[in-house]
Design a protein around this motif. Structure first.
Motif, PDB file in Angstrom:
ATOM      1  N   LEU A  14       0.770  -1.073   0.057  1.00 46.52           N
ATOM      2  CA  LEU A  14      -0.085   0.149  -0.238  1.00 46.52           C
ATOM      3  C   LEU A  14       0.890   1.037   0.022  1.00 46.52           C
ATOM      4  O   LEU A  14       0.517   2.280  -0.623  1.00 46.52           O
ATOM      5  N   VAL A  15       2.086   1.216   0.809  1.00 46.78           N
ATOM      6  CA  VAL A  15       2.861   2.511   0.639  1.00 46.78           C
ATOM      7  C   VAL A  15       3.263   2.610  -0.723  1.00 46.78           C
ATOM      8  O   VAL A  15       3.517   3.788  -1.170  1.00 46.78           O
ATOM      9  N   LYS A  16       3.593   1.482  -1.425  1.00 43.69           N
ATOM     10  CA  LYS A  16       4.259   1.671  -2.785  1.00 43.69           C
ATOM     11  C   LYS A  16       3.012   2.254  -3.653  1.00 43.69           C
ATOM     12  O   LYS A  16       3.282   2.968  -4.341  1.00 43.69           O
ATOM     13  N   PHE A  17       1.929   1.810  -3.336  1.00 38.21           N
ATOM     14  CA  PHE A  17       0.568   2.152  -4.285  1.00 38.21           C
ATOM     15  C   PHE A  17       0.396   3.649  -3.993  1.00 38.21           C
ATOM     16  O   PHE A  17       0.300   4.416  -5.306  1.00 38.21           O
ATOM     17  N   TRP A  18       0.414   4.182  -2.839  1.00 37.38           N
ATOM     18  CA  TRP A  18       0.164   5.690  -2.576  1.00 37.38           C
ATOM     19  C   TRP A  18       1.255   6.510  -3.117  1.00 37.38           C
ATOM     20  O   TRP A  18       0.913   7.622  -3.713  1.00 37.38           O
ATOM     21  N   ARG A  19       2.538   6.001  -2.792  1.00 37.57           N
ATOM     22  CA  ARG A  19       3.485   6.886  -3.469  1.00 37.57           C
ATOM     23  C   ARG A  19       3.649   6.873  -5.078  1.00 37.57           C
ATOM     24  O   ARG A  19       3.850   7.907  -5.585  1.00 37.57           O
ATOM     25  N   SER A  20       3.281   5.958  -5.560  1.00 36.61           N
ATOM     26  CA  SER A  20       3.175   5.649  -7.159  1.00 36.61           C
ATOM     27  C   SER A  20       2.064   6.668  -7.531  1.00 36.61           C
ATOM     28  O   SER A  20       2.337   7.342  -8.547  1.00 36.61           O
ATOM     29  N   LEU A  21       1.182   6.571  -6.994  1.00 44.05           N
ATOM     30  CA  LEU A  21      -0.038   7.530  -7.176  1.00 44.05           C
ATOM     31  C   LEU A  21       0.161   8.836  -7.267  1.00 44.05           C
ATOM     32  O   LEU A  21      -0.013   9.708  -8.112  1.00 44.05           O
ATOM     33  N   GLY A  22       0.845   9.405  -6.063  1.00 46.31           N
ATOM     34  CA  GLY A  22       1.131  10.685  -5.855  1.00 46.31           C
ATOM     35  C   GLY A  22       2.248  11.076  -7.013  1.00 46.31           C
ATOM     36  O   GLY A  22       2.227  12.164  -7.570  1.00 46.31           O
ATOM     37  N   MET A  23       3.274  10.063  -7.383  1.00 45.47           N
ATOM     38  CA  MET A  23       4.409  10.665  -8.265  1.00 45.47           C
ATOM     39  C   MET A  23       3.607  10.686  -9.660  1.00 45.47           C
ATOM     40  O   MET A  23       3.765  11.720 -10.514  1.00 45.47           O
ATOM     41  N   CYS A  24       2.558   9.923  -9.995  1.00 42.74           N
ATOM     42  CA  CYS A  24       2.096   9.927 -11.365  1.00 42.74           C
ATOM     43  C   CYS A  24       0.955  11.211 -11.411  1.00 42.74           C
ATOM     44  O   CYS A  24       1.069  11.684 -12.445  1.00 42.74           O
ATOM     45  N   LEU A  25       0.583  11.399 -10.467  1.00 43.21           N
ATOM     46  CA  LEU A  25      -0.353  13.032 -10.254  1.00 43.21           C
ATOM     47  C   LEU A  25       0.512  14.095 -10.720  1.00 43.21           C
ATOM     48  O   LEU A  25      -0.037  14.932 -11.124  1.00 43.21           O
TER      49      LEU A  25
END
Length: 212
Positions: A14-25
């Motif tokens: 989940l940490v990877k998920f939210w960090r990746s989501l923030g980077m892509c946004l």
């Protein structure tokens, strides 16, 4: 059981998920801002070398990502951004894809709209914000490209702990097929959401580009 292990027992995913989501946004938002301004200039203003620079950006856009990895690596090394997510975000923001695409879409905006806005004493930023950006809605979603990046993180980042979800997912070594399925399903959620929410805008944007 698979959802419990992924969501509660092992929070690393989940940490990877939210960090990746923030980077892509961040990449999508930054690229959209720059592409709107550059696309407006290419579509509605005259300046020396406009056709040449637009052709060069279109050429860079069609180059495979593998061709640009070495120049980007050298540039990020000179800037001191290697081994950080800046090396992924900055090249993504300055990708020529959004500028070329929005240029064709902005060409379909009637010049009379811009002239009317100037007569109403609107400045350039107001024209871009209230006239250009709404017309560009079909083309402002660049999320999927950065969400699926693989080569850049492997080359620009040394620590596997810093890898985004697109690379981390391939390294899930769980023996449980259920856990692997849950991880894959969660990875598809953002892309599926953007497709369902913007599917009409995306098809309209492609239609405008093909008919322009």
């Amino acid at each position: 059981m698979g959802y419990y292990r992924v969501l509660l027992e092992s929070p690393g995913y989940l940490v990877k998920f939210w960090r990746s989501l923030g980077m892509c946004l961040l990449i999508a938002g930054g690229q959209t801002i720059l592409a709107c301004m550059a696309g407006t200039a290419f579509a509605k203003y005259r300046f020396i070398g406009k056709k040449f620079w637009l052709a060069m950006m279109a050429l860079f856009m069609i180059l495979p990502v593998q061709v640009t990895l070495l120049p980007n690596y050298i540039l990020m090394e000179k800037l001191g951004f290697l081994n950080s997510w800046k090396s992924l975000i900055i090249p993504g923001i300055f990708s020529p894809f959004g500028t070329v695409w929005l240029t064709f879409i902005f060409q379909s905006i009637p010049d009379e709209w811009l002239e009317a806005a100037r007569l109403d004493r609107a400045n350039q930023l107001q024209i871009v914000r209230y006239i250009v950006v709404p017309a560009a809605k079909p083309a402002v979603v660049t999320f999927v490209e950065s969400w699926n990046m693989v080569e850049q993180p492997i080359i620009f980042l040394e620590g596997e702990l810093d890898y985004p979800l697109s690379v981390f997912l391939a390294g899930v070594m769980e023996n449980s097929m259920t856990v692997q399925s849950v991880c894959g399903l969660l990875c598809l959620l953002p892309v599926t959401f953007f497709f369902l929410y913007y599917h009409k805008e995306l098809t309209d944007g492609l239609r405008d580009v093909l008919w322009s």
